[in-house]
Design an enzyme around this catalytic site. Structure first.
Site, PDB file in Angstrom:
ATOM      1  N   PRO A 181       0.850  -1.193   0.000  1.00  9.80           N
ATOM      2  CA  PRO A 181       0.000   0.000   0.000  1.00  9.80           C
ATOM      3  C   PRO A 181       0.889   1.249   0.000  1.00  9.80           C
ATOM      4  CG  PRO A 181      -0.230  -1.251   2.074  1.00  9.80           C
ATOM      5  CD  PRO A 181       0.759  -1.981   1.228  1.00  9.80           C
TER       6      PRO A 181
ATOM      7  N   GLY B 268       4.213   3.836   5.056  1.00 12.50           N
ATOM      8  CA  GLY B 268       5.409   3.657   5.869  1.00 12.50           C
ATOM      9  C   GLY B 268       6.067   2.306   5.640  1.00 12.50           C
ATOM     10  N   LEU B 269       5.662   1.600   4.584  1.00 16.45           N
ATOM     11  CA  LEU B 269       6.270   0.291   4.302  1.00 16.45           C
ATOM     12  C   LEU B 269       7.358   0.396   3.228  1.00 16.45           C
ATOM     13  CD1 LEU B 269       3.125  -2.036   4.393  1.00 16.45           C
ATOM     14  CD2 LEU B 269       4.763  -1.573   6.219  1.00 16.45           C
ATOM     15  N   GLY B 270       7.811   1.598   2.972  1.00 13.74           N
ATOM     16  CA  GLY B 270       8.959   1.763   2.075  1.00 13.74           C
ATOM     17  C   GLY B 270       8.623   1.606   0.608  1.00 13.74           C
ATOM     18  N   SER B 271       7.379   1.916   0.234  1.00 10.71           N
ATOM     19  CA  SER B 271       6.962   1.772  -1.159  1.00 10.71           C
ATOM     20  C   SER B 271       7.814   2.643  -2.089  1.00 10.71           C
ATOM     21  CB  SER B 271       5.476   2.144  -1.260  1.00 10.71           C
ATOM     22  OG  SER B 271       5.107   2.392  -2.569  1.00 10.71           O
ATOM     23  N   SER B 272       8.044   3.902  -1.726  1.00  7.64           N
ATOM     24  CA  SER B 272       8.791   4.782  -2.633  1.00  7.64           C
ATOM     25  C   SER B 272      10.246   4.331  -2.771  1.00  7.64           C
ATOM     26  CB  SER B 272       8.702   6.241  -2.187  1.00  7.64           C
ATOM     27  OG  SER B 272       9.219   6.391  -0.893  1.00  7.64           O
ATOM     28  N   ALA B 273      10.827   3.810  -1.693  1.00  7.54           N
ATOM     29  CA  ALA B 273      12.213   3.309  -1.775  1.00  7.54           C
ATOM     30  C   ALA B 273      12.273   2.074  -2.663  1.00  7.54           C
ATOM     31  CB  ALA B 273      12.736   2.978  -0.378  1.00  7.54           C
ATOM     32  N   ALA B 274      11.308   1.165  -2.516  1.00  9.21           N
ATOM     33  CA  ALA B 274      11.304  -0.060  -3.322  1.00  9.21           C
ATOM     34  C   ALA B 274      11.113   0.281  -4.799  1.00  9.21           C
ATOM     35  CB  ALA B 274      10.206  -1.011  -2.832  1.00  9.21           C
TER      36      ALA B 274
ATOM     37  N   ASP C  37      15.419   3.091   4.299  1.00 11.20           N
ATOM     38  CA  ASP C  37      14.475   2.409   3.411  1.00 11.20           C
ATOM     39  C   ASP C  37      15.149   1.904   2.134  1.00 11.20           C
ATOM     40  OD1 ASP C  37      12.751   3.327   5.323  1.00 11.20           O
ATOM     41  OD2 ASP C  37      11.265   4.109   3.919  1.00 11.20           O
TER      42      ASP C  37
HETATM   43  C1  MEV Z   1      10.317   6.327   9.788  1.00 13.70           C
HETATM   44  O1  MEV Z   1      10.154   5.110   9.043  1.00 13.70           O
HETATM   45  C2  MEV Z   1      11.392   6.153  10.791  1.00 13.70           C
HETATM   46  C3  MEV Z   1      11.726   7.412  11.593  1.00 13.70           C
HETATM   47  O2  MEV Z   1      12.673   7.014  12.564  1.00 13.70           O
HETATM   48  C4  MEV Z   1      12.287   8.509  10.728  1.00 13.70           C
HETATM   49  C5  MEV Z   1      13.659   8.216  10.146  1.00 13.70           C
HETATM   50  O3  MEV Z   1      14.416   7.387  10.664  1.00 13.70           O
HETATM   51  O4  MEV Z   1      13.986   8.875   9.124  1.00 13.70           O
HETATM   52  C6  MEV Z   1      10.514   7.936  12.324  1.00 13.70           C
END
Ligand code: MEV
Length: 298
Positions: free
Chosen positions: A84, A88-94, A135
């Site tokens: 999704p 916060g699951l790293g979609s843009s990095a992947a 990420d």
């Molecule tokens: C976000 O996935 C993780 C945080 O520690 C921010 C970061 O490390 O850049 C909240």
């Protein structure tokens, strides 16, 4: 020329989010949900077909590969994702990392993981303005990484059954990092020890993972400390408690909080935990740790 494809995994932070901003270690894991990018050379400019919102990352990734290789081409890119977006699951990095690997290959070069990871981090920096390398490093390298700011990462051998539960609430990592900083500035004597404690429990979790031990309690403590830092909310708490009630040994916010996702460690109880999260009206993913990072696909 024939089509080439690459894929890269999403990630979760297992321990240490927010504290890592203050120099404490973090443990991040690549997950078994991937983004796939297909690239074919075609006359004309850039054509991108994608069902998510990561176009800017794709365009920037292609541009940086062209610069890196000193050549360019018209390209058609097709992106499919099991992650999704903006969760916060790293979609843009992947997406960035898989685009870099596939584009370079389409132009006749196979890049090293170091090159891919470095270019991937630059994509995030240039698109977002600020980004930690966590990420893109995890999407490139795979596995569980122990990351200490300013030092070289190390791998931790671990295979964990994880369930990811997504609130569907989009949030800004930048804003949450600033919110924690403001709390620290207001109450340094209270907040700094919490950050240090998160660092301590990340170090303990690394030791336990290396011995194949249970990390459930430590996840629960980490969750409590993230709530203390003010990055929890009602939906995240509901998902964490629903997962624990369904048999998860540990459950916590993963990533910046404020929305996004939780992870639950639920050996032998994956199915029940998935159902418990879905019963809350949220998307649940059955996601183990992926040992493989970015890879070219057949
Ligand atoms: C976000 O996935 C993780 C945080 O520690 C921010 C970061 O490390 O850049 C909240």
């Amino acid at each position: 020329m024939a089509m080439v494809a690459a894929s890269a995994p999403g990630k979760v932070i297992l321990f240490g989010e927010h504290a890592v901003v203050y120099g404490e270690p973090a443990l991040a894991g690549a997950i078994s949900k991937r983004v796939r990018v297909e690239v074919a050379r075609a006359p004309g400019g850039l054509r991108i077909y994608s069902d998510n919102k990561d176009h800017r990352y794709v365009e920037k990734a292609v541009e940086l590969v062209f610069n890196h290789l000193g050549r360019s081409s018209g390209l058609t890119l097709r992106i499919t994702s099991e992650l999704p977006p903006a969760s916060g699951l790293g979609s843009s990095a992947a997406v960035s990392v898989a685009t870099i690997a596939a584009t370079a290959k389409a132009l006749g070069r196979e890049l090293s993981k170091e090159e891919i990871s470095r270019l991937g981090h630059r994509v995030e920096l240039e698109v977002q303005g600020a980004a930690s390398p966590t990420d893109t490093l995890t999407a490139t390298m795979g596995g569980v990484l122990y990351i200490q700011p300013g030092k070289k990462y190390t791998w931790v051998k671990a295979s964990l059954p994880l369930v990811v539960g997504c609130t569907g609430i989009e949030r800004s990592t930048k804003q949450l990092v600033e919110q924690v900083r403001a709390l620290r500035d207001r109450y340094p004597e209270v907040v700094l020890p919490i950050i240090k404690n998160i660092g301590g429990l990340t170090r303990e979790a690394k030791k336990r993972l290396e011995k194949g031990g249970d990390i459930g309690d430590l996840m629960n403590i980490n969750h409590g400390l993230l709530v203390a830092l003010g990055v929890g909310n009602e939906v995240l708490s509901r998902l964490v408690h629903a997962a624990r009630a369904a048999g998860a040994r540990g459950a916590k916010i993963t990533g910046a909080g404020g929305g996004g996702c939780i992870i639950a460690y639920a050996p032998g109880e994956t199915k029940r935990v998935l159902e418990a999260i879905e019963a809350q009206g949220c998307v649940a993913l059955d996601a183990g740790i992926a040992s493989e990072g970015v890879r070219l696909e057949k």
